[in-house]
Design an enzyme around this catalytic site. Sequence first.
Site, PDB file in Angstrom:
ATOM      1  N   HIS A 247       0.813  -1.213   0.000  1.00 49.65           N
ATOM      2  CA  HIS A 247       0.000   0.000   0.000  1.00 49.65           C
ATOM      3  C   HIS A 247       0.844   1.259   0.000  1.00 49.65           C
ATOM      4  CE1 HIS A 247      -3.225  -2.851   0.615  1.00 49.65           C
ATOM      5  NE2 HIS A 247      -3.937  -1.935  -0.014  1.00 49.65           N
TER       6      HIS A 247
ATOM      7  N   ARG B 185     -10.782   3.941  -1.363  1.00 45.53           N
ATOM      8  CA  ARG B 185     -10.257   3.123  -0.254  1.00 45.53           C
ATOM      9  C   ARG B 185     -10.561   3.852   1.050  1.00 45.53           C
ATOM     10  NH1 ARG B 185      -5.891   1.819  -4.194  1.00 45.53           N
ATOM     11  NH2 ARG B 185      -5.584  -0.438  -4.173  1.00 45.53           N
TER      12      ARG B 185
ATOM     13  N   ARG C  31     -15.584   1.644  -1.001  1.00 44.62           N
ATOM     14  CA  ARG C  31     -15.297   0.335  -0.427  1.00 44.62           C
ATOM     15  C   ARG C  31     -15.291   0.439   1.085  1.00 44.62           C
ATOM     16  NH1 ARG C  31      -9.696  -2.642  -1.496  1.00 44.62           N
ATOM     17  NH2 ARG C  31      -8.958  -1.014  -0.101  1.00 44.62           N
TER      18      ARG C  31
ATOM     19  N   GLU D 172     -10.988 -11.042  -4.530  1.00 41.58           N
ATOM     20  CA  GLU D 172      -9.546 -10.929  -4.275  1.00 41.58           C
ATOM     21  C   GLU D 172      -8.994 -12.116  -3.492  1.00 41.58           C
ATOM     22  OE1 GLU D 172      -8.832  -7.148  -2.389  1.00 41.58           O
ATOM     23  OE2 GLU D 172     -10.604  -7.304  -1.146  1.00 41.58           O
TER      24      GLU D 172
ATOM     25  N   ASN E   5      -4.454  -7.123  -6.778  1.00 41.27           N
ATOM     26  CA  ASN E   5      -3.297  -7.047  -5.867  1.00 41.27           C
ATOM     27  C   ASN E   5      -3.349  -8.189  -4.859  1.00 41.27           C
ATOM     28  OD1 ASN E   5      -2.942  -4.651  -7.181  1.00 41.27           O
ATOM     29  ND2 ASN E   5      -3.838  -3.405  -5.557  1.00 41.27           N
ATOM     30  N   ASP E   6      -4.513  -8.359  -4.264  1.00 45.82           N
ATOM     31  CA  ASP E   6      -4.651  -9.437  -3.291  1.00 45.82           C
ATOM     32  C   ASP E   6      -4.879 -10.776  -3.963  1.00 45.82           C
ATOM     33  OD1 ASP E   6      -4.264  -8.401  -0.685  1.00 45.82           O
ATOM     34  OD2 ASP E   6      -6.087  -7.229  -0.943  1.00 45.82           O
TER      35      ASP E   6
ATOM     36  N   ARG F  63       2.505  -9.526  -0.706  1.00 50.22           N
ATOM     37  CA  ARG F  63       2.663  -8.430  -1.661  1.00 50.22           C
ATOM     38  C   ARG F  63       3.560  -7.324  -1.136  1.00 50.22           C
ATOM     39  NH1 ARG F  63      -3.460  -5.868  -1.523  1.00 50.22           N
ATOM     40  NH2 ARG F  63      -2.541  -3.880  -2.137  1.00 50.22           N
TER      41      ARG F  63
ATOM     42  N   CYS G 269      -9.875  -3.354 -10.243  1.00 51.78           N
ATOM     43  CA  CYS G 269      -9.435  -2.142  -9.558  1.00 51.78           C
ATOM     44  C   CYS G 269      -8.055  -2.319  -8.913  1.00 51.78           C
ATOM     45  CB  CYS G 269     -10.456  -1.692  -8.518  1.00 51.78           C
ATOM     46  SG  CYS G 269     -10.697  -2.893  -7.199  1.00 51.78           S
TER      47      CYS G 269
HETATM   48  C1  PEP Z   1      -6.639  -5.219  -4.555  1.00 56.11           C
HETATM   49  O1  PEP Z   1      -6.406  -6.050  -3.673  1.00 56.11           O
HETATM   50  O2  PEP Z   1      -6.352  -5.385  -5.751  1.00 56.11           O
HETATM   51  C2  PEP Z   1      -7.273  -3.935  -4.204  1.00 56.11           C
HETATM   52  C3  PEP Z   1      -7.652  -3.080  -5.123  1.00 56.11           C
HETATM   53  O3  PEP Z   1      -7.394  -3.640  -2.885  1.00 56.11           O
HETATM   54  P1  PEP Z   1      -6.159  -3.165  -1.990  1.00 56.11           P
HETATM   55  O4  PEP Z   1      -4.998  -2.902  -2.897  1.00 56.11           O
HETATM   56  O5  PEP Z   1      -6.589  -1.931  -1.271  1.00 56.11           O
HETATM   57  O6  PEP Z   1      -5.948  -4.326  -1.085  1.00 56.11           O
HETATM   58 MG    MG Z   2      -7.285  -5.818  -1.752  1.00 56.57          MG
END
Ligand code: PEP
Ligand code: MG
Length: 595
Positions: free
Chosen positions: A213, A320, A357, A456, A479-480, A490, A527
């Site tokens: 993040h 977020r 979200r 995710e 991402n997750d 990550r 996203c």
């Molecule tokens: C993701 O996991 O791709 C996502 C958009 O949420 P975050 O990056 O905030 O975990």
């Molecule tokens: Mg996520």
Amino acid sequence: MTFSIHGLAVSRGVAIGRAVIVASSRMDVAHYFIEPDEVDKEIDRARAGRNAVVEELYRLQTSISQMGPKEAPHELNALLDVHLMLLQDEELIRGVKGWITDRLYNAEWALTTQLEVISRQFDEMEDAYLRERKADMEQIVERVLRAMRGVASPIMAPARNSRRQGQQDLLLGDTVDVPLVLVAHDLSPADMLQFKQSVFAGFITDVGGKTSHTAIVARSMDIPAVVGARTCSQLVRQDDWIIIDGDAGIVIVDPSPIILAEYGFKKRQVELERSRLTRLLHTPAVTMDGEKVQLLANIEMPEDAPAALQAGALGVGLFRSEFLFMGRHGDLPDEEEQFQAYRRAVEGMQGLPVTIRTVDVGADKPLDSSVHDAAHLNPALGLRAIRWSLADPAMFLTQLRAILRAAAFGKVQLLVPMLAHASEIHQTLAHIEQARRTLDKRGQAYGPVQLGAMIEIPAAALTLKMFLKYFDFLSIGTNDLIQYTLAIDRADESVAHLYDPLHPAVLQLVASTIAECRLQGKGVSVCGEMAGDVGLTRLLLGMGLRSFSMHPAQILAVKQEILRSDAARLEPWAQRVIQAENPAQEMAQVSAFSA
Ligand code: PEP
Ligand code: MG
């Protein structure tokens, strides 16, 4: 001497500036520039802080001397002497004055900067006794900072102001108008947010992965950044000249004039390319064969809405909301504060849809940067996102009511992160109902919301039919999804080479989610960071994706890729890529299907 450090490229472009090494969160202080006519006042503030500590230490010494010989701790007296001596340290005093006078740093920033300089010198000392004095120096600076707190300004990052102009003229050598590059061992997402409105031309951190993040916030700031640079914050000294090559993930320290000139040229090229892209601002995102694509923005704060509009976003695909909850030291926003924030975001988007979200804290997004989740061995698999919300129904209901109320002021989509179980879905829906009932009882206005779930966790991607039974749309959090599919943290730079968006398992989960939604006529978007990666735009288009949500700064480059693509011809190619053993190799064929 010039040397380079390799890390992970997270945010594109080139930054050239002097290093500002930010110490640990223990030294979390205000960073801002003062006006030239405030220099004397600021030096006085630092002096007053130091004098207060000197008095405090003398008082302590007096009380020790009044103790009987048995209970008077000798070591403490000796330690107080050392601290008093360090408080008079010429280098500390001269250095602090220098940072305030020459750089116009506020007193706290000057103190922590000079502490960094002195700490390095202690580290290099041969004598173990002297080396240990570093801890004493840290303690006295902490004491001074504490003493100054009563007269300190609110915590803020150095504001963007005219000094940013200084970046244009790198070789000026002027002590005030130099661009600054932030170097830190680690920065939490909350710290990053604090620096969002800052003058920093770039960021480097020792730790972190490409989709940590911290990296995501750096990307949202649209300034060059490198994470996972290992020992960078130790190798770089305060005020060193630094080049960040955000495309290659390279940091060049103390560059020679030839390297500086080369990167100065590259920097101008990047700026030129960006300004060229602005021509596409009002061009609709449509492929060569007429497929319309929706480009949405990811935001962290309501104040990001104007940037989303300016970049031509057709809405917010991911707000977020957890960033409203961070860095508050337990004082979480109440319903009214959240409602106002969501309303500002909704009104800021001027009628375009905003996807809010629900809170996703935990893992690499702790509520407070200083709070590390040591109690849980594996926080990414722990009480995170919807699990956290369901564990604290009062907090969750508060957020749901605030979002529903904001929906009375514009189009709102409510998105739920990290769902995996049917029971979580049922509980979430029951909470939404309860929030509505409470608002009805109160007679408070609220609006309709479309309900969405994030995909995710692989378990969710493998049970899509269940999700589509309950939700109006899905949003793929790649991402997750990558993290949990490949079992790769990550945020951990040591396994970053295995964090692969093009792993066939990831591609199959993304593709099947898009296909199932399309089959059932439900909305689907991506996203995660994959959506803003121009290298993946065609592949996602070929999979049938027509809604991408990303940082505003990435929108125009992705749009350019879309305008040059033929969606129909990309489809069979994308199928081949998904099925391939080595999708990256297969992707090299793409040029045949685009302009
Ligand atoms: C993701 O996991 O791709 C996502 C958009 O949420 P975050 O990056 O905030 O975990
Ligand atoms: Mg996520």
